[in-house]
Design a protein around this motif. Structure first.
Motif, PDB file in Angstrom:
ATOM      1  N   SER A 269     -34.359  28.856  -4.729  1.00  0.00           N
ATOM      2  CA  SER A 269     -35.113  27.618  -4.519  1.00  0.00           C
ATOM      3  C   SER A 269     -35.240  27.371  -3.018  1.00  0.00           C
ATOM      4  N   LEU A 270     -36.348  26.820  -2.621  1.00  0.00           N
ATOM      5  CA  LEU A 270     -36.583  26.577  -1.205  1.00  0.00           C
ATOM      6  C   LEU A 270     -36.186  25.144  -0.830  1.00  0.00           C
ATOM      7  N   SER A 271     -34.938  24.841  -0.996  1.00  0.00           N
ATOM      8  CA  SER A 271     -34.439  23.531  -0.586  1.00  0.00           C
ATOM      9  C   SER A 271     -33.950  23.605   0.855  1.00  0.00           C
ATOM     10  N   PHE A 272     -33.755  22.441   1.465  1.00  0.00           N
ATOM     11  CA  PHE A 272     -33.314  22.400   2.854  1.00  0.00           C
ATOM     12  C   PHE A 272     -31.937  23.035   3.021  1.00  0.00           C
ATOM     13  N   SER A 273     -31.037  22.756   2.113  1.00  0.00           N
ATOM     14  CA  SER A 273     -29.682  23.318   2.225  1.00  0.00           C
ATOM     15  C   SER A 273     -29.696  24.837   2.059  1.00  0.00           C
TER      16      SER A 273
ATOM     17  N   SER B  52     -28.492  27.443   5.079  1.00  0.00           N
ATOM     18  CA  SER B  52     -27.495  28.510   4.960  1.00  0.00           C
ATOM     19  C   SER B  52     -28.111  29.870   5.281  1.00  0.00           C
ATOM     20  N   LEU B  53     -29.361  30.051   4.913  1.00  0.00           N
ATOM     21  CA  LEU B  53     -30.057  31.295   5.239  1.00  0.00           C
ATOM     22  C   LEU B  53     -30.183  31.445   6.751  1.00  0.00           C
ATOM     23  N   GLY B  54     -30.402  30.344   7.452  1.00  0.00           N
ATOM     24  CA  GLY B  54     -30.520  30.387   8.907  1.00  0.00           C
ATOM     25  C   GLY B  54     -29.274  30.919   9.573  1.00  0.00           C
ATOM     26  N   TRP B  55     -28.104  30.455   9.134  1.00  0.00           N
ATOM     27  CA  TRP B  55     -26.858  30.949   9.727  1.00  0.00           C
ATOM     28  C   TRP B  55     -26.604  32.397   9.375  1.00  0.00           C
ATOM     29  N   GLU B  56     -26.990  32.820   8.180  1.00  0.00           N
ATOM     30  CA  GLU B  56     -26.792  34.215   7.780  1.00  0.00           C
ATOM     31  C   GLU B  56     -27.683  35.159   8.583  1.00  0.00           C
ATOM     32  N   VAL B  57     -28.768  34.633   9.136  1.00  0.00           N
ATOM     33  CA  VAL B  57     -29.652  35.446   9.960  1.00  0.00           C
ATOM     34  C   VAL B  57     -29.301  35.291  11.444  1.00  0.00           C
ATOM     35  N   MET B  58     -29.071  34.063  11.873  1.00  0.00           N
ATOM     36  CA  MET B  58     -28.872  33.798  13.296  1.00  0.00           C
ATOM     37  C   MET B  58     -27.545  34.338  13.838  1.00  0.00           C
ATOM     38  N   LEU B  59     -26.502  34.309  13.054  1.00  0.00           N
ATOM     39  CA  LEU B  59     -25.215  34.798  13.544  1.00  0.00           C
ATOM     40  C   LEU B  59     -25.263  36.287  13.888  1.00  0.00           C
TER      41      LEU B  59
END
Length: 165
Positions: free
Chosen positions: A102-106, A110-117
């Motif tokens: 689902s494309l929810s904000f949360s 979490s996807l952002g941190w899994e990519v950005m880290l």
């Protein structure tokens, strides 16, 4: 024949501008290394501003820093960022990122941190390695390049000024 190509002319002018940079070879090499370092970090869109800002603060060559930032451009950025992400992911021992159901904000957060880290970790690693390599290469190449004498291209005769027989 190649002298009539505008792209070749622009490339020659860019090389001339780089060779005629003011400053000692060490200052130019430091500016270039700073630009490469910033260009390899995930600050796409703010890289030139950040390079000029840091070059002013660190008293380095601003033009060389901006030239170094162009290591990431619209053509090379996808490959560079993919390499940095993969390097960071492998070194951190992380799994591949899976798209959320689902494309929810949360979920996107979490996807952002899994990519950005991993991207940030990998980019810092590559930025340090590449900026040191560029500095060491530039410190040797710049004095040689500043001694080169590049001749002017012959100008085309203007209309009505044909060859005389």
């Amino acid at each position: 024949m190649y002298r009539r190509w505008p792209l070749a002319r622009q490339l020659k002018l860019l090389v001339l501008k780089f060779m005629r940079l003011r400053g000692t070879p060490e200052e130019v090499a430091k500016g270039l290394a700073l630009g490469i370092f910033i260009g390899l970090t995930p600050t796409f869109g703010f890289q030139m501003l950040l390079a000029v800002f840091l070059a002013v603060i660190l008293n380095e060559n601003k033009f060389a820093a901006v030239l170094g930032v162009w290591v990431t451009n619209p053509f090379t950025a996808p490959f560079i960022y993919a390499l940095e992400y993969e390097s960071g992911r492998i070194l951190l021992g992380m799994d591949y990122v899976r798209m959320p159901e689902s494309l929810s904000f949360s979920a996107l957060k979490s996807l952002g941190w899994e990519v950005m880290l991993p991207l940030t970790f990998g980019s810092l690693l590559w930025a340090i390695l590449c900026s040191v390599a560029v500095y060491l290469a530039a410190i040797r190449i710049i004095p040689l390049a500043q001694k080169w004498k590049i001749s002017r291209w012959p100008r085309r005769p203007r209309r009505g000024q044909g060859r005389e027989l």
